[in-house]
Design an enzyme around this catalytic site. Structure first.
Site, short mmCIF file in Angstrom:
data_model
loop_
_atom_site.label_atom_id
_atom_site.label_comp_id
_atom_site.label_asym_id
_atom_site.label_seq_id
_atom_site.Cartn_x
_atom_site.Cartn_y
_atom_site.Cartn_z
N CYS A 1 9.57 1.93 3.52
CA CYS A 1 10.49 0.85 3.85
C CYS A 1 11.91 1.38 3.99
O CYS A 1 12.79 0.69 4.49
CB CYS A 1 10.44 -0.23 2.80
N LYS B 1 -1.24 -7.30 -9.11
CA LYS B 1 -2.18 -7.39 -7.99
C LYS B 1 -1.77 -6.31 -6.99
O LYS B 1 -0.92 -6.51 -6.14
CB LYS B 1 -2.07 -8.79 -7.36
N PHE C 1 0.81 -1.22 0.00
CA PHE C 1 0.00 0.00 0.00
C PHE C 1 0.84 1.27 0.00
O PHE C 1 0.37 2.33 -0.40
CB PHE C 1 -0.93 0.02 1.23
N GLU D 1 -4.90 -3.78 -1.76
CA GLU D 1 -6.35 -3.52 -1.70
C GLU D 1 -6.66 -2.24 -0.94
O GLU D 1 -7.79 -1.78 -0.91
CB GLU D 1 -7.10 -4.72 -1.11
P1 NAD Z 1 1.53 -6.54 3.15
O1 NAD Z 1 2.54 -7.61 3.25
O2 NAD Z 1 0.41 -6.53 4.13
O3 NAD Z 1 0.83 -6.57 1.69
C1 NAD Z 1 1.58 -6.61 0.51
C2 NAD Z 1 0.79 -7.37 -0.55
O4 NAD Z 1 0.58 -8.70 -0.11
C3 NAD Z 1 -0.59 -6.77 -0.82
O5 NAD Z 1 -0.83 -6.78 -2.21
C4 NAD Z 1 -1.53 -7.70 -0.06
O6 NAD Z 1 -2.78 -7.81 -0.68
C5 NAD Z 1 -0.80 -9.03 -0.09
N1 NAD Z 1 -1.08 -9.84 1.09
C6 NAD Z 1 -1.32 -9.39 2.36
N2 NAD Z 1 -1.52 -10.42 3.19
C7 NAD Z 1 -1.41 -11.54 2.45
C8 NAD Z 1 -1.51 -12.95 2.75
N3 NAD Z 1 -1.78 -13.39 3.98
N4 NAD Z 1 -1.33 -13.83 1.75
C9 NAD Z 1 -1.05 -13.41 0.50
N5 NAD Z 1 -0.96 -12.10 0.16
C10 NAD Z 1 -1.13 -11.18 1.13
O7 NAD Z 1 2.32 -5.16 3.17
P2 NAD Z 1 1.73 -3.69 3.23
O8 NAD Z 1 1.19 -3.44 4.59
O9 NAD Z 1 0.85 -3.43 2.06
O10 NAD Z 1 3.06 -2.81 3.00
C11 NAD Z 1 3.92 -2.44 4.03
C12 NAD Z 1 5.11 -3.36 4.12
O11 NAD Z 1 5.82 -3.39 2.89
C13 NAD Z 1 6.13 -2.91 5.15
O12 NAD Z 1 6.61 -4.02 5.85
C14 NAD Z 1 7.23 -2.28 4.32
O13 NAD Z 1 8.49 -2.27 4.92
C15 NAD Z 1 7.20 -3.17 3.13
N6 NAD Z 1 7.82 -2.54 1.96
C16 NAD Z 1 9.02 -3.02 1.54
C17 NAD Z 1 9.65 -2.44 0.45
C18 NAD Z 1 10.97 -2.97 -0.04
O14 NAD Z 1 11.34 -2.69 -1.18
N7 NAD Z 1 11.69 -3.75 0.74
C19 NAD Z 1 9.05 -1.36 -0.20
C20 NAD Z 1 7.83 -0.90 0.26
C21 NAD Z 1 7.22 -1.51 1.34
#
Ligand code: NAD
Length: 499
Positions: free
Chosen positions: A281, A173, A149, A176
């Site tokens: 991040c 994808k 997000f 959401e």
């Molecule tokens: P998230 O892991 O909750 O969601 C990321 C994606 O995974 C979304 O599209 C979501 O729909 C999907 N997802 C969520 N739960 C799932 C499950 N149980 N099974 C399968 N798919 C699932 O992350 P977020 O809250 O959207 O984003 C924040 C996180 O992303 C933080 O931890 C941040 O550090 C990390 N981030 C990392 C980078 C990087 O390049 N390392 C960059 C940006 C954000």
């Protein structure tokens, strides 16, 4: 209530699952739309259509594909403000920050205009008698991007640019939480000349993600999100033989040496720690001053700067430093961790727990927090908070400071503030973290370099954007060709024995 659907075969595709997820306006706390969540059957349909569309796209010459990217750049610039407004309204970040989100994605698309050069392959003339050897970079077919997000424009652009320019079709994808900008980008790509079906935006949750992971057609998954999900995706993708690069969470340390310019360091920490409400991040979430004198002087400079921060809705324009966090659940999690810090004995020097914004009482705003005397056993040190909370861990020496960062399970980014070149060189060389800043607080590499964390911040091989992205989204085929001597040597008049 506004409904948001999918983008399949070049048009809006009404979801049929009957399952929806709420899209909030984080500044007001109101639900502004509901998002259709795709079933496995819908995902499979999008994938099959993408596979059909990819055949022609993969055969389109690289320069023509690059021209689509060129036009895409123009269109993103044209619609920048419109997209930034939508982005802010769903994510909560300030309007200038939303433009930055789009801009850092746009730069990767600019880099992708150079795809023909990056896809050229290798050639060895006369590898043996009459033998040439050459390697081609070919697209994988259908690939997927699953994005978080916190950068709803930048990260989808990081995924789609290289994948499409390399000749793949992509299933995107998006998160959401803020799905509208990825859909706007898909429409712009169509306007730029991308054939229908080559980019399919399928909205969904775990069910959709699992369908992506289990698909026998999808060849690769580029994921960005939290560490537990990154690891899950990496492992499950491997079960169907997919190539996967999965980037996870972070706990970025900034080391402040006694010789650093402390005003500069304090300014940097405030921007990098609280910008975008800490939902980056590459945010700095741990300050490590070396020596108590440095720590005291740093805290003295940080407190007034933090107390001056302006927290508000994106509609306040340039007059806001950061906005709300993305959901009520995120806000509650941040405040729970702040409480754990207090309970476990850290010193809460700036307390934002009672923060309230008049007129926006239901918004997901979190006031800024600063902790001092945090120790490595505390939850606020071990866990990613992803909110406007900066922890200070005092180190007795440079060695203690570098060890702290090296021992942490995350390894996305880090920074050192010093005037001493020798210390900076040593730090950059020894640290086991993917991206390093020297007197730069958020060292996000530019589009033509690559972006990736180490340790629990990244699973899989190769980084995002830059040349690595083209390696990730292509596979190499190597041809060894021998052409026996032919007519160029003229006619044969003598009867020769075969040899
Ligand atoms: P998230 O892991 O909750 O969601 C990321 C994606 O995974 C979304 O599209 C979501 O729909 C999907 N997802 C969520 N739960 C799932 C499950 N149980 N099974 C399968 N798919 C699932 O992350 P977020 O809250 O959207 O984003 C924040 C996180 O992303 C933080 O931890 C941040 O550090 C990390 N981030 C990392 C980078 C990087 O390049 N390392 C960059 C940006 C954000």
């Amino acid at each position: 209530m506004k409904e948001i659907h999918h983008w399949i075969d070049g048009k809006e595709y009404q979801g049929t699952s009957g399952r929806f997820s709420d899209v909030f306006n984080p500044a007001t706390g109101e639900v502004q739309a509901r998002l259709s969540l795709a079933t496995k059957a819908e995902l499979d349909h999008a994938v099959e259509r993408a596979a059909e569309a990819q055949v022609k796209w993969g055969l389109t010459n690289p320069q023509r594909r690059a021209r689509v990217m060129m036009e895409f750049v123009r269109l993103i610039n044209r619609d920048m403000d419109k997209m930034a407004e939508v982005l802010s309204s769903e994510h909560g970040k300030t309007f200038p920050d939303a433009k930055g989100d789009i801009q850092r994605g746009l730069e990767v698309i600019e880099f992708c205009i150079g795809a023909p050069h990056l896809l050229k392959g290798e050639f060895t003339d006369s590898a043996g008698p009459g033998i040439d050897m050459y390697s081609m970079r070919q697209p994988l077919g259908v690939v997927a991007g699953i994005t978080p997000f916190n950068f709803p424009a930048m990260i989808p652009l990081w995924k789609m640019g290289p994948a499409l320019a390399a000749g793949n079709a992509m299933i995107l994808k998006p998160s959401e939480r803020d799905p509208s900008v990825p859909l706007m980008l898909a429409k712009l790509l169509q306007e730029a000349g991308l054939p229908d079906g080559v980019l399919q935006v399928v909205n969904g949750d775990k069910e959709t993600v699992d369908a992506i992971l289990d698909s026998q057609i999808i060849q690769a998954v580029g994921f960005v999100g939290s560490t537990p999900i990154a690891q899950y995706i990496y492992e499950r993708a491997a079960q169907t033989g997919k190539r996967a690069q999965c980037f996870g969470g972070a706990k970025n340390h900034m080391i402040i040496m006694p010789d650093a310019d402390l005003d500069q360091a304090a300014d940097a920490l405030v921007g990098a720690g609280y910008g975008a409400a800490g939902e980056r991040c590459m945010a700095i979430s741990v300050a490590v001053p070396v020596g108590d004198k440095t720590a005291d002087a740093l805290i003295e400079r940080l407190v007034p700067r933090i107390e001056k921060l302006k927290v508000g809705p994106y509609t306040a324009g340039n007059d806001v430093d950061y906005g709300p966090v993305v959901t009520k659940a995120a806000k509650e999690n941040i405040l729970r961790l702040v409480q754990s810090g207090v309970d476990q004995g850290a010193e809460l020097v700036v307390d934002g727990r009672d923060f309230n914004l008049q007129g926006y009482e239901n918004g997901f705003f979190v006031g800024p927090h600063l902790f001092d005397r945090v120790t490595p056993d505390m939850d606020i040190y071990k866990q990613e908070i992803f909110g406007p909370v900066l922890s200070t861990v005092r180190a007795g020496s440079y060695e203690e400071a570098i060890k702290l960062a090296m021992d942490h399970e995350y390894g996305n980014g880090t920074a050192i503030y010093t005037r001493d070149g020798d210390t900076a060189r040593d730090f950059a060389s020894r640290i086991n973290i993917g991206m390093v800043g020297v007197n730069v607080p958020i060292p996000v590499p530019l589009a033509y370099h690559t972006f990736g964390g180490w340790k629990k911040s990244g699973f899989g091989d190769l980084n995002q954007h830059g040349p690595d992205a083209f390696r990730f989204y292509t596979r190499t085929k190597t041809v060894t060709a021998r052409w026996p001597s032919g007519i160029k040597e003229g006619g044969e008049f003598n009867f020769k024995a075969m040899d």
